[in-house]
Design an enzyme around this catalytic site. Structure first.
Site, mmCIF file in Angstrom:
data_model
loop_
_atom_site.group_PDB
_atom_site.id
_atom_site.type_symbol
_atom_site.label_atom_id
_atom_site.label_comp_id
_atom_site.label_asym_id
_atom_site.label_seq_id
_atom_site.Cartn_x
_atom_site.Cartn_y
_atom_site.Cartn_z
ATOM 1 N N SER A 179 0.768 1.190 -0.842
ATOM 2 C CA SER A 179 2.012 1.123 0.018
ATOM 3 C C SER A 179 1.871 0.347 1.306
ATOM 4 C CB SER A 179 2.763 2.560 0.042
ATOM 5 O OG SER A 179 3.924 2.169 0.740
ATOM 6 N N THR A 180 1.837 1.363 2.412
ATOM 7 C CA THR A 180 1.660 0.486 3.580
ATOM 8 C C THR A 180 0.098 0.109 3.991
ATOM 9 O OG1 THR A 180 3.214 2.061 4.645
ATOM 10 C CG2 THR A 180 2.021 0.983 6.373
ATOM 11 N N HIS A 205 4.582 -0.950 -2.882
ATOM 12 C CA HIS A 205 5.895 -0.676 -2.291
ATOM 13 C C HIS A 205 6.325 -1.925 -1.615
ATOM 14 C CE1 HIS A 205 4.960 3.938 -2.469
ATOM 15 N NE2 HIS A 205 5.427 3.409 -3.747
ATOM 16 N N MET A 298 1.662 5.422 3.048
ATOM 17 C CA MET A 298 2.259 6.492 3.572
ATOM 18 C C MET A 298 2.927 7.441 2.498
ATOM 19 S SD MET A 298 2.940 8.122 6.334
ATOM 20 C CE MET A 298 4.392 9.396 7.224
ATOM 21 N N ASP A 301 3.709 9.394 -3.209
ATOM 22 C CA ASP A 301 3.876 8.761 -4.385
ATOM 23 C C ASP A 301 2.800 8.394 -5.017
ATOM 24 O OD1 ASP A 301 5.421 7.338 -6.435
ATOM 25 O OD2 ASP A 301 5.366 5.673 -5.435
#
Length: 359
Positions: A179-180, A205, A298, A301
């Site tokens: 993600s991030t 993401h 973050m 998930d």
């Protein structure tokens, strides 16, 4: 108690500035300290008070967002989240933004569409707070928000796996979630892999349409073939499939061969695509034939799904804190006990190749 995340909104549209201010201000952990219609106003505002995060429009008068981002990163690095409308051309520009140092990408919320606005609010607030925690020094180029709906698990898309022995196939499948900070981390990982690397599935993401541009960018940099996944695509050695934005990607098995299923469905762990959905499908379809990798990001998930992969006999790896832009997803997976090894980013490619050799 830590202070609020202070945000500066930079967008030439007054209605977007108003909408983003409203969405962000509803979160008690976020404070909008100001807005600006162009980069020059933004620079003056920053000279008065430095925000924790900037949301930055791509197309603005006087100076475009990418130029301003590059100047900002070279002179006064601040976590920046790029904000764009959903267009193919915009997605290419946003790839440049990520290369220039942007932390993440969000879509401009559609004003007046209540359902979309609620979903936008959820992602916008989560991304902004994640960006505030990001460590800019970990970028290779230089508590989640309350949701308007229940946080669903992978049960919403497919049932839990039946844990048990599964016959080995001749090929290993590597499943990766990020993600991030993941866009540049994935680039570094894939650039380190040879053309005959095992087949890989990736959930990063990212909003709809941007994943196609992301895959195209990676394909031009790496020896492996990279593409945005389509329903029914086979999982092949030397090929990497990236889940399309706004769709879940599942691994399925026919005999000794694997392919992917692309599905719509609810947000899972507040995301679509969801790492949990990919990992659970890998536990069900591949068991010990799979490898799970969870990287910078973050939230949580992927943590449950990685635990299920681990229980099904898969080899699992998490990126370490020192090389993660945000050590959220790996930390949660480690805490659940589903991680076999914790390694720095530069070692993940070696772990994949070593697992492939053992297999």
């Amino acid at each position: 108690m830590p202070g609020k995340t202070r945000v500066l909104i930079v967008d030439d549209s007054a209605s977007i500035r108003q909408t983003l201010t409203m969405l962000l201000s509803e979160d008690p952990e976020i404070e909008v300290i100001g807005t600006a219609a162009d980069p020059f106003q933004a620079a003056r505002r920053i000279s008065e008070e430095v925000p924790d995060v900037i949301t930055l429009d791509v197309e603005m008068p006087h100076m475009d967002g990418i130029t301003f981002l590059r100047k900002l990163m070279s002179q006064h690095p601040i976590p920046v989240v790029m904000c764009s409308s959903l267009t193919e051309s915009g997605s290419e520009t946003l790839m440049q933004a990520l290369e220039a140092g942007a932390i993440d990408v969000i879509l401009k919320p559609k004003i007046g569409a209540a359902d979309h606005l609620a979903e936008s609010a959820e992602r916008v607030r989560a991304v902004v707070k994640a960006a505030a925690k990001a460590r800019l020094g970990k970028l290779r180029r230089f508590r989640p928000a309350e949701a308007p709906q229940a946080k669903l698990t992978a049960d919403a898309v497919l049932p839990p796996p039946k844990i048990g022995a599964m016959a080995k196939t001749t090929e290993m499948v590597a499943c990766i979630g990020a993600s991030t900070g993941g866009t540049e981390a994935l680039r570094e990982l894939l650039e380190a892999l040879p053309a005959n690397a095992p087949g890989m599935l990736i959930v990063q993401h990212m909003p709809e349409k941007f994943t196609a541009a992301f895959a195209k960018r990676l394909n031009g940099l790496c020896e492996v073939e990279v593409k945005e996944a389509e329903d029914g695509d086979p999982v092949l050695r030397g090929h990497v499939l990236i889940a399309p934005g706004d769709k879940h990607m599942l691994l399925e098995r026919r005999g000794a061969r694997y392919h992917v299923s692309i599905r719509s469905g609810p947000l899972v762990s507040r995301h679509r695509p969801s790492v949990d959905v990919l990992f659970r499908s890998a536990a069900r379809a591949a068991g010990s034939n799979a490898m799970g990798v969870i990287m910078t990001g973050m939230g949580d998930d992927g943590a449950r799904g990685m635990e299920e992969m681990h229980q099904a006999g898969a080899f699992t790896v998490a990126q370490d804190e020192a090389t993660s832009v945000v050590f959220g997803m790996p930390k949660e997976a480690i805490a659940r006990g589903g991680v076999d090894r914790i390694v720095p980013l530069e070692q993940i490619a070696r772990e994949i190749l070593a697992a492939d050799k053992r297999h």
